[in-house]
Design a protein around this motif. Structure first.
Motif, PDB file in Angstrom:
ATOM      1  N   ASN A 153      -2.625 -10.089 -31.385  1.00 10.99           N
ATOM      2  CA  ASN A 153      -1.725  -9.026 -31.836  1.00 10.99           C
ATOM      3  C   ASN A 153      -0.309  -9.606 -31.804  1.00 10.99           C
ATOM      4  O   ASN A 153       0.122 -10.107 -30.764  1.00 10.99           O
ATOM      5  N   ARG A 162       6.613 -12.461 -29.648  1.00 11.56           N
ATOM      6  CA  ARG A 162       5.711 -11.745 -28.738  1.00 11.56           C
ATOM      7  C   ARG A 162       4.317 -11.695 -29.353  1.00 11.56           C
ATOM      8  O   ARG A 162       4.131 -11.236 -30.481  1.00 11.56           O
ATOM      9  N   MET A 195       3.381  -4.120 -36.311  1.00  9.71           N
ATOM     10  CA  MET A 195       2.229  -4.622 -35.567  1.00  9.71           C
ATOM     11  C   MET A 195       1.273  -5.291 -36.549  1.00  9.71           C
ATOM     12  O   MET A 195       0.867  -4.696 -37.548  1.00  9.71           O
ATOM     13  N   HIS A 241      -3.276   3.046 -37.492  1.00  8.88           N
ATOM     14  CA  HIS A 241      -3.976   2.249 -36.473  1.00  8.88           C
ATOM     15  C   HIS A 241      -5.481   2.135 -36.720  1.00  8.88           C
ATOM     16  O   HIS A 241      -6.039   1.054 -36.849  1.00  8.88           O
ATOM     17  N   LYS A 260      -1.515   2.895 -21.545  1.00  2.52           N
ATOM     18  CA  LYS A 260      -0.364   3.699 -21.979  1.00  2.52           C
ATOM     19  C   LYS A 260      -0.306   5.028 -21.213  1.00  2.52           C
ATOM     20  O   LYS A 260       0.768   5.516 -20.855  1.00  2.52           O
ATOM     21  N   LEU A 317      -7.523  -1.411 -37.639  1.00  2.00           N
ATOM     22  CA  LEU A 317      -7.928  -2.205 -36.477  1.00  2.00           C
ATOM     23  C   LEU A 317      -9.431  -2.242 -36.191  1.00  2.00           C
ATOM     24  O   LEU A 317      -9.934  -3.267 -35.705  1.00  2.00           O
ATOM     25  N   GLY A 356       3.418   2.229 -26.305  1.00  2.00           N
ATOM     26  CA  GLY A 356       2.823   0.900 -26.464  1.00  2.00           C
ATOM     27  C   GLY A 356       3.881  -0.169 -26.286  1.00  2.00           C
ATOM     28  O   GLY A 356       5.086   0.116 -26.331  1.00  2.00           O
ATOM     29  N   HIS A 357       3.404  -1.414 -26.076  1.00  2.00           N
ATOM     30  CA  HIS A 357       4.364  -2.532 -25.990  1.00  2.00           C
ATOM     31  C   HIS A 357       5.240  -2.585 -27.240  1.00  2.00           C
ATOM     32  O   HIS A 357       6.442  -2.810 -27.163  1.00  2.00           O
ATOM     33  N   THR A 358       4.579  -2.436 -28.401  1.00  6.23           N
ATOM     34  CA  THR A 358       5.271  -2.638 -29.678  1.00  6.23           C
ATOM     35  C   THR A 358       6.537  -1.790 -29.755  1.00  6.23           C
ATOM     36  O   THR A 358       7.628  -2.299 -30.040  1.00  6.23           O
ATOM     37  N   GLU A 359       6.371  -0.507 -29.464  1.00 10.15           N
ATOM     38  CA  GLU A 359       7.496   0.413 -29.548  1.00 10.15           C
ATOM     39  C   GLU A 359       8.504   0.135 -28.427  1.00 10.15           C
ATOM     40  O   GLU A 359       9.720   0.208 -28.630  1.00 10.15           O
TER      41      GLU A 359
END
Ligand SMILES: NC(=O)C1=CN([C@@H]2O[C@H](COP(=O)(O)OP(=O)(O)OC[C@H]3O[C@@H](n4cnc5c(N)ncnc54)[C@H](O)[C@@H]3O)[C@@H](O)[C@H]2O)C=CC1
Ligand SMILES: NCC(=O)COP(=O)(O)O
Length: 329
Positions: A283, A292, A151, A266, A123, A270, A135-138
């Motif tokens: 994930n 995804r 997530m 987070h 990131k 995690l 992040g990918h998620t956002e």
């Protein structure tokens, strides 16, 4: 998709990290689906050579729908901006990484691909390249115009979802509002039901503070925000337990009948998941208009190109995506 096998876009992520390594390792055996790497083919060829692994690269052509043979990888070409030094981040390639994601996202939105599976990105280096990125998620949510996503990481015997994702710890309390909590719980409930076949999901919800606030003596978020939201949702048909102290919810008795633990942030959820299942976890981004999944690990620059990167989380993420495509999770 009657006689068609799922076509899965795989993004190898940070080119200097272990993403390319694990993709190449995954492709050493025949696959049950069609895997298409969105990447610079020279990166894949160079990394395979460095790892001493055979790899036959074939440019993806949508008219061919078949599973990858052993040591074979389909690809959609994307050009790197700068030569990759294994293990060394280079902001010059920040835009390249986002280009690979954009092609995968657009391909999923247009149904060219049935799902996307991501290997890790760094990131920080994307931010260093001048693009705000958490992040990918956002990024996937923003790029697909989805207001809210969730997530969730899963391993054998444990699923952990998060109310907040990548934001500074100091900003977490303000981010946990009745509205956000309700959105997250509704997405989680719906996807557990629709995608994971859980008829009436039991979601155990962590408190934010130590001992879930100890009746208000160690913080008030449980009293002011979490409990009223859970009560309201329970009254409308959800099955939510909490707020529960996060240090005891991850004990076998609690986990035995929970369909998911919902953590507030987070690093509340995690570490437990990774302790239990690192390398054998996935994930999943819930609430997107497409499927995804991703690996459970980061870019591991320290071992990139050495051949020691474990690729089982990528295999898990791929299998999970295929199951979700077939709606048989
Ligand atoms: N899905 C994604 O894009 C993710 C990206 N990251 C990013 O990765 C970067 C580095 O994060 P770290 O906290 O250092 O975590 P990391 O997962 O990259 O590394 C932590 C430790 O685990 C080892 N490790 C990680 N994956 C491994 C594998 N597959 N096989 C063998 N050993 C492995 C590494 O060598 C290191 O010792 C950060 O920029 C972070 O944001 C982290 C998690 C997920
Ligand atoms: N710790 C999980 C993580 O950082 C992965 O985030 P994302 O890139 O999938 O949003």
């Amino acid at each position: 998709m009657a006689n068609r096998i799922p076509v899965i876009a795989v993004t190898p992520g940070e080119p200097a990290g272990i993403g390319p390594d694990v993709v190449i390792k995954l492709c050493q055996q025949a696959l049950s689906t069609q895997v298409v790497a969105i990447a610079d083919p020279t990166l894949l060829a160079d990394r395979a050579a460095r790892l001493g692994l055979p790899l036959e690269l074939k440019e993806y052509d949508a008219t061919t729908n078949r599973a990858n043979n052993a040591q074979e990888l389909f690809y959609v070409p994307v050009s790197l901006a700068a030569k990759v030094e294994v293990g060394k981040l280079n902001p010059a390639n920040g835009r390249y990484i986002l280009n690979t994601l954009d092609i995968a996202i657009d391909g999923c939105m247009s149904k060219r691909f049935d799902a996307m599976v991501t290997a890790p990105v760094h990131k920080g280096v994307i931010n260093d390249a001048g693009v705000p990125f958490s992040g990918h998620t956002e990024y996937l949510a923003e790029r697909s115009n989805t207001e809210k996503v969730v997530m969730m990481l899963a391993t054998e015997g444990l699923r952990v979802a998060l109310v907040t994702t990548h934001l500074p710890l100091a900003q977490v309390p303000a981010a946990i509002t009745p509205h956000t909590l309700e959105q997250v719980i509704k997405i989680l409930h719906k996807d557990l039901h629709d995608r994971f076949g859980v008829e009436q999901p039991l979601i155990k919800v962590c408190g934010l503070n130590p001992h879930a606030g100890e009746s208000g003596h160690m913080g008030r978020e449980e009293i002011d925000v979490i409990t009223p939201t859970l009560n309201r949702l329970n009254a409308s048909g959800f099955t939510l337990e909490g707020p529960l102290p996060a240090d005891t919810v991850f004990t076998p008795k609690h986990m035995a009948n929970a369909d998911t633990i919902l953590a507030m942030y987070h690093d509340q959820g995690l570490p437990v998941l990774k302790y239990k299942g690192f390398h054998n976890a996935v994930n999943i981004t819930l609430g997107l208009p497409f499927i995804r999944t991703s690996v459970d690990h980061g870019t591991a620059l320290d071992i990139a190109g050495t051949g020691t990167a474990d690729h089982h989380s990528l295999a898990y993420a791929l299998n999970q995506a295929v199951l979700m495509c077939k709606n048989t999770v």
